[in-house]
Design a protein around this motif. Sequence first.
Motif, short mmCIF file in Angstrom:
data_model
loop_
_atom_site.label_atom_id
_atom_site.label_comp_id
_atom_site.label_asym_id
_atom_site.label_seq_id
_atom_site.Cartn_x
_atom_site.Cartn_y
_atom_site.Cartn_z
N LEU A 103 -8.66 -8.70 -11.76
CA LEU A 103 -7.65 -9.25 -10.86
C LEU A 103 -6.96 -8.11 -10.11
O LEU A 103 -6.73 -7.04 -10.65
CB LEU A 103 -6.63 -9.96 -11.75
N ASN A 104 -6.64 -8.38 -8.84
CA ASN A 104 -5.86 -7.41 -8.08
C ASN A 104 -5.11 -8.14 -6.97
O ASN A 104 -5.42 -9.31 -6.68
CB ASN A 104 -6.79 -6.35 -7.46
N SER A 105 -4.13 -7.48 -6.37
CA SER A 105 -3.50 -8.04 -5.18
C SER A 105 -3.59 -7.04 -4.05
O SER A 105 -3.31 -5.84 -4.25
CB SER A 105 -2.04 -8.40 -5.44
N LEU A 106 -3.99 -7.51 -2.88
CA LEU A 106 -4.14 -6.63 -1.71
C LEU A 106 -2.92 -6.68 -0.81
O LEU A 106 -2.89 -6.03 0.23
CB LEU A 106 -5.37 -7.04 -0.89
N GLY A 107 -1.91 -7.48 -1.18
CA GLY A 107 -0.69 -7.53 -0.39
C GLY A 107 -0.88 -8.17 0.97
O GLY A 107 -1.88 -8.86 1.22
N ARG B 177 -0.47 -3.41 3.77
CA ARG B 177 -1.80 -2.82 3.94
C ARG B 177 -1.74 -1.66 4.92
O ARG B 177 -2.39 -0.64 4.74
CB ARG B 177 -2.77 -3.87 4.48
N ALA B 178 -0.93 -1.82 6.00
CA ALA B 178 -0.84 -0.78 7.03
C ALA B 178 -0.26 0.50 6.43
O ALA B 178 -0.75 1.60 6.70
CB ALA B 178 0.01 -1.27 8.19
N GLN B 179 0.78 0.36 5.60
CA GLN B 179 1.38 1.54 4.95
C GLN B 179 0.39 2.22 4.02
O GLN B 179 0.26 3.43 3.99
CB GLN B 179 2.59 1.10 4.13
N HIS B 180 -0.30 1.40 3.24
CA HIS B 180 -1.29 1.94 2.31
C HIS B 180 -2.41 2.64 3.07
O HIS B 180 -2.88 3.71 2.68
CB HIS B 180 -1.87 0.79 1.45
N ARG B 181 -2.78 2.08 4.20
CA ARG B 181 -3.85 2.64 5.02
C ARG B 181 -3.52 4.07 5.46
O ARG B 181 -4.35 4.98 5.36
CB ARG B 181 -4.04 1.74 6.25
N GLN B 182 -2.26 4.27 5.87
CA GLN B 182 -1.80 5.62 6.26
C GLN B 182 -2.01 6.59 5.10
O GLN B 182 -2.59 7.66 5.27
CB GLN B 182 -0.29 5.59 6.56
N ALA B 183 -1.51 6.17 3.93
CA ALA B 183 -1.59 7.04 2.75
C ALA B 183 -3.04 7.29 2.37
O ALA B 183 -3.42 8.40 1.98
CB ALA B 183 -0.84 6.39 1.59
N LEU B 184 -3.86 6.25 2.49
CA LEU B 184 -5.27 6.36 2.11
C LEU B 184 -6.00 7.32 3.05
O LEU B 184 -6.77 8.19 2.59
CB LEU B 184 -5.91 4.97 2.13
N ILE B 185 -5.76 7.19 4.35
CA ILE B 185 -6.42 8.08 5.31
C ILE B 185 -6.02 9.54 5.03
O ILE B 185 -6.87 10.43 4.98
CB ILE B 185 -6.08 7.68 6.77
N ARG C 6 -16.19 5.50 8.35
CA ARG C 6 -15.22 4.42 8.13
C ARG C 6 -13.79 4.92 7.98
O ARG C 6 -12.86 4.11 7.91
CB ARG C 6 -15.62 3.61 6.89
N LEU C 7 -13.63 6.24 7.92
CA LEU C 7 -12.32 6.82 7.62
C LEU C 7 -11.24 6.28 8.55
O LEU C 7 -10.14 5.94 8.11
CB LEU C 7 -12.41 8.35 7.72
N HIS C 8 -11.57 6.16 9.85
CA HIS C 8 -10.55 5.69 10.78
C HIS C 8 -10.74 4.25 11.22
O HIS C 8 -9.84 3.67 11.80
CB HIS C 8 -10.48 6.63 11.99
N THR C 9 -11.93 3.69 10.97
CA THR C 9 -12.13 2.30 11.37
C THR C 9 -11.72 1.35 10.25
O THR C 9 -11.01 0.37 10.49
CB THR C 9 -13.61 2.04 11.73
N ASN C 10 -12.14 1.63 9.01
CA ASN C 10 -11.86 0.70 7.93
C ASN C 10 -11.85 1.43 6.58
O ASN C 10 -12.73 1.24 5.75
CB ASN C 10 -12.92 -0.41 7.94
N PRO C 11 -10.81 2.26 6.37
CA PRO C 11 -10.81 3.11 5.16
C PRO C 11 -10.81 2.30 3.85
O PRO C 11 -11.31 2.77 2.84
CB PRO C 11 -9.53 3.93 5.30
N ALA D 291 -7.57 7.52 -5.65
CA ALA D 291 -6.98 7.21 -4.33
C ALA D 291 -5.68 6.42 -4.49
O ALA D 291 -5.46 5.77 -5.52
CB ALA D 291 -7.99 6.42 -3.51
N PRO D 292 -4.80 6.45 -3.47
CA PRO D 292 -3.58 5.64 -3.51
C PRO D 292 -3.92 4.17 -3.76
O PRO D 292 -4.88 3.65 -3.19
CB PRO D 292 -2.98 5.82 -2.11
#
Length: 452
Positions: free
Chosen positions: A165-169, A174-182, A199-204, A222-223
Amino acid sequence: MTEKITAVKGMNDVLPKDSYLWEWLEAQVRDLMHAYAYSNIRTPIVEPTALFVRGLGEVTDIVEKEMYSFEDRLNGEQLTLRPEATAGVVRSVVENNLLYDAPRRLYYMGPMFRHERPQRGRYRQFHQMGAEALGFAGPELDAELILMAHALWQHLGLKDVRLELNSLGQPPERAQHRQALIAYLQDHAQLLDEEAKRRLHTNPLRILDTKNPDLQGLVNAAPRLIDFLGQTSLAHFESLKAILDANGVAYTLNPRLVRGMDYYNLTVFEFVTQSLGSQGTLCGGGRYDYLIEQLGGKPAPAVGWAFGVERVLELIKAQGLAQSVAPLDCFAIVPQAQSFPVVFKAVESLRRLGLKVQMHAPSLGQAKPEEGKLASLDDKTPWQHVGSMKSQFKRADSSGAMYALIFGSDELATGCVTVKSLRDGQGLQRVELLKDIDQWGKALQSSLHPKS
Ligand code: ATP
Ligand code: MG
């Protein structure tokens, strides 16, 4: 001899040795869906390519490399064999305005197509059974769907199935996480494979779903999306967990679980097993609250899952949980071809009473004249070679039938048939009058099928 034509690689026939198990599973799932008030929906196998590009996301494994797409020869339309069913169900729900007065619970079964490398548990035509609840926002429906899948595994008797189980929010989280992930992935750019770099900048987020074992260490550190969730998203997740806890459904939290399509938000889950080697994911699903809007509908939340039929059947077989041949009650033995008119009348009566009856009939092998001998005019016509009693009894035995019905000339001369048990070890038999067939047939039926 003319060359044979064989099936397309990765696309399989379901042969009689397996098809009963397929029918049986379909029946179990239909009953389950009806118990939860889900109605069946059947959408086309071919859909406009744009449906999947827009619905699943351009930068996903399926859209980038797995779709069977082609141009309609007559009008140039871009079409695709469906790789999954959720997008088609949503298209249909929007097109037919199914959400105009109330939410909907729907289910489907059918073939899906993905151009993958064929291997155990991974095919190019495979089958899914799935459920979708559309128009419901709360965690109750996430819970209902998970409980329903859990109930199915329990009912089938499957062992070694675990829920992750997980939650993707929600999109802002997601946008905030995306910054941190990139930022994190850029710091480790030297470790990324070609696909991950692309995919780093299209769909990390998709990088976290990679199947490349060399990236697992990177992905694990990863974050985590769950750390970016706000109060509302966390409350949704907590309410779901409370329902699962109260109902004894065990789960493992897996912050790495992101699923392969872009349409998911909040809850995502998978049922996995260790018993099937590397293709161990049986069932996957989650919430997709923005897909309906993205496909042109009035905004409405939704949640669903699908399981892979081939993988579930393989597990059922591996754990010896179901019989693989259709049950048969009676096998009619017919020593003389001229008895067929009477035999037909009798076996038809028994079938009307609900008994499953296979009738012996001459087959090709028996119709051949003896080797080296020409069929003469005095010979019986081929269909009159019914085969010896011995060979008929052999077939009755291997048919799995509980009883043999022997329509011998002695029996028929006195208006009777012999009913002989094939399974009690002693071959107990009795003689019944054909004129009373409805009576003893009914008794036979209720002794074999006490509940029905
Ligand atoms: P995987 O990670 O194994 O590729 P997936 O995440 O692509 O699975 P989904 O799109 O979530 O799979 O589909 C749901 C289920 O359908 C899977 O859990 C699996 O049981 C089944 N499935 C998916 N792809 C295939 C395939 N190529 N052959 C057989 N079953 C499949
Ligand atoms: Mg896949």
